[in-house]
Design a protein around this motif. Sequence first.
Motif, short mmCIF file in Angstrom:
data_model
loop_
_atom_site.label_atom_id
_atom_site.label_comp_id
_atom_site.label_asym_id
_atom_site.label_seq_id
_atom_site.Cartn_x
_atom_site.Cartn_y
_atom_site.Cartn_z
N PHE A 148 36.37 9.85 13.91
CA PHE A 148 37.61 10.62 13.73
C PHE A 148 37.49 11.51 12.50
CE2 PHE A 148 38.47 6.80 16.10
CZ PHE A 148 39.23 7.27 17.17
N SER A 149 37.47 12.80 12.76
CA SER A 149 37.28 13.77 11.69
C SER A 149 38.54 13.91 10.84
CB SER A 149 36.93 15.14 12.29
OG SER A 149 38.04 15.66 13.01
N GLU B 133 39.98 16.63 10.23
CA GLU B 133 40.86 17.57 10.93
C GLU B 133 41.68 16.84 12.00
OE1 GLU B 133 42.65 21.23 11.92
OE2 GLU B 133 41.53 20.53 10.16
N PHE B 134 41.04 15.94 12.74
CA PHE B 134 41.76 15.16 13.75
C PHE B 134 42.86 14.33 13.10
CE2 PHE B 134 42.49 11.14 15.88
CZ PHE B 134 42.76 11.53 17.18
N LYS B 135 42.54 13.69 12.00
CA LYS B 135 43.52 12.85 11.32
C LYS B 135 44.68 13.68 10.77
CE LYS B 135 40.19 10.74 8.95
NZ LYS B 135 39.50 9.80 8.01
N THR C 122 46.87 14.67 13.75
CA THR C 122 47.60 13.52 14.26
C THR C 122 48.75 13.17 13.34
OG1 THR C 122 45.59 12.65 15.29
CG2 THR C 122 47.41 11.11 14.99
N PRO D 294 43.23 6.05 17.26
CA PRO D 294 43.76 7.13 16.42
C PRO D 294 44.80 6.66 15.40
CG PRO D 294 43.64 7.84 18.70
CD PRO D 294 43.36 6.37 18.70
#
Length: 222
Positions: free
Chosen positions: A23-24, A26-28, A31, A113
């Motif tokens: 989980f990058s 940017e993803f975090k 989210t 996530p």
Amino acid sequence: PLKVIAHGNINGIDLEEYNPSHFSDEFKKLTRQKYGIDDEDFVFLFVGRLVIDKGVRELVKAFDALSKHHQNIKLILVGPKENAHNPQKRAMFHTINQNQKIITVGFQDDVRPYYAVSNVLMLPSYREGFPNVVLQAGAMGLPSIVSDISGCNEIIEHEVNGLLVPKKNHHELQKAMEKILVTPNFLESLQKNARNRVAESFDKSLVWKELKKEYVKALNEL
């Protein structure tokens, strides 16, 4: 005679599936934005059925009190509501609905996530078998605050990879949450130990290897 295989978990945890590196940043970030969580927010996480036996009533009460003194905190509740109209749960769900710092997302097929964007897992349960959510959280690098009961205290070593608190005690739960919130160095120490503890004792390859030994032994004794 009974025998505990490996460290007691029946299947172990897949460390590749539950790996924070998937989980990058940017993803975090995206989210967190999706759920209105600011970059500086400290996130407590609960994963499970929203029932009294899981300690949700004490968790909500402790968090609600804590949120009155700390602005940048959130609580994510991942899991289905059960018997929401039960009179014993009325106050609990009222607080959940009224406190804007509590985020409910319902049942989720993939909980990873939510581990990825959180800081600490909460499981103040009254009783457990061997809680997979604590293993999953640890594999994702999260320490846990859990009840000092069988199962939980076989995974969490107090002040090493999490905190143990008495069950059914929201005051002690709140103290533990505040301790981990206001002492970043302590939190960092717990986080460093979280994944290592799971890898050393609950990696599925280790569990399967030990299980295979028992089957081979049984076959040889026939």
